[in-house]
Design an enzyme around this catalytic site. Structure first.
Site, PDB file in Angstrom:
ATOM      1  N   GLY A  11       0.747  -1.251   0.000  1.00  0.00           N
ATOM      2  CA  GLY A  11       0.000   0.000   0.000  1.00  0.00           C
ATOM      3  C   GLY A  11       0.772   1.293   0.000  1.00  0.00           C
ATOM      4  N   THR A  12       1.566   1.568  -1.001  1.00  0.00           N
ATOM      5  CA  THR A  12       2.266   2.858  -1.064  1.00  0.00           C
ATOM      6  C   THR A  12       3.014   2.995  -2.386  1.00  0.00           C
ATOM      7  OG1 THR A  12       3.671   4.353   0.206  1.00  0.00           O
ATOM      8  CG2 THR A  12       4.477   2.125  -0.082  1.00  0.00           C
ATOM      9  N   THR A  13       3.601   4.163  -2.593  1.00  0.00           N
ATOM     10  CA  THR A  13       4.523   4.377  -3.708  1.00  0.00           C
ATOM     11  C   THR A  13       5.717   5.170  -3.205  1.00  0.00           C
ATOM     12  OG1 THR A  13       2.707   4.464  -5.315  1.00  0.00           O
ATOM     13  CG2 THR A  13       4.828   5.346  -6.013  1.00  0.00           C
TER      14      THR A  13
END
Length: 214
Positions: A11-13
């Site tokens: 869940g992220t970049t």
């Protein structure tokens, strides 16, 4: 039994790239719990030393504990040796610690970037302790495939600082358009020989020209 490890890891970049004289790290600031947005101001880049930063993807508690361990170990190294730890040594320390705990792993995916006597460098480190020195660009998290599209197309060796910052922000914004776990504003960190600079960029897109209606 539900295996949440894959969900936690995605869940992220986060983005890291090398420019002429330093490193840029960038992340969006959304934290998720499944389908829920848990925070819109999540910190995902941490200062380890005056010239080293660490981006985090994965479990928040695991990442924060690793940050505290690294900060303490780097401070102790400086007190004992009279010099700061290099980026390569810090990534090896982190890699060894994660590998020792591989049977009870930390659910994280990390990028370490910084500047030392050998110049700027960026390393990616996985949950099993695998560390890779990246040549120029790297992205992690669920939005990384979208970020890589921008980075691969527009990165140029020897980029100047402002161009590198702009590219990192555009790469993260590109991921935010298609990845529901990435969003909100963008934290950007620039590390050179003389500074560790952190600031926030808007995650919103510039207004586009009006489109004709059908």
């Amino acid at each position: 039994m539900l295996d949440t490890s894959q969900e936690i890891m995605k869940g992220t970049t986060t983005v890291g790239l090398i420019f002429d004289g330093g490193v840029v790290l960038a992340t969006e600031m959304r934290a998720t719990m499944g389908n829920m947005i848990a925070s819109k101001r999540a910190k995902k880049i941490y200062q380890i030393t005056p010239r080293i930063g660490l981006t985090t993807a994965g479990g928040v508690g695991d990442a924060q504990q690793l940050v505290r361990i690294l900060q303490v170990e780097c401070n102790l190294f400086e007190m004992r040796r009279g010099k700061t730890m290099s980026v390569g040594a810090a990534s090896t320390l982190l890699s060894n610690y994660l590998n020792q705990n591989r049977y009870y792993p930390y659910y994280v995916q990390l990028l370490m970037g910084g500047f030392d006597d050998e110049g700027p460098s960026v390393y990616s480190v996985d949950a099993m302790g695998g560390a890779t020195k990246e040549e120029d660009i790297v992205a992690t998290g669920s939005g990384s495939p979208f970020a890589y599209g921008v980075l691969e197309d527009q990165y140029r060796a020897g980029m100047k600082e402002d161009d590198a910052k702009d590219l990192a922000v555009r790469a993260v914004r590109s991921a935010m358009r298609r990845d529901s776990a990435s969003g909100e504003d963008i934290m950007v960190v620039v590390i050179t020989k003389d500074k560790y600079e952190e600031h926030i960029e808007s995650g919103l897109q510039r207004p586009s020209a009006a489109r004709p209606t059908l």
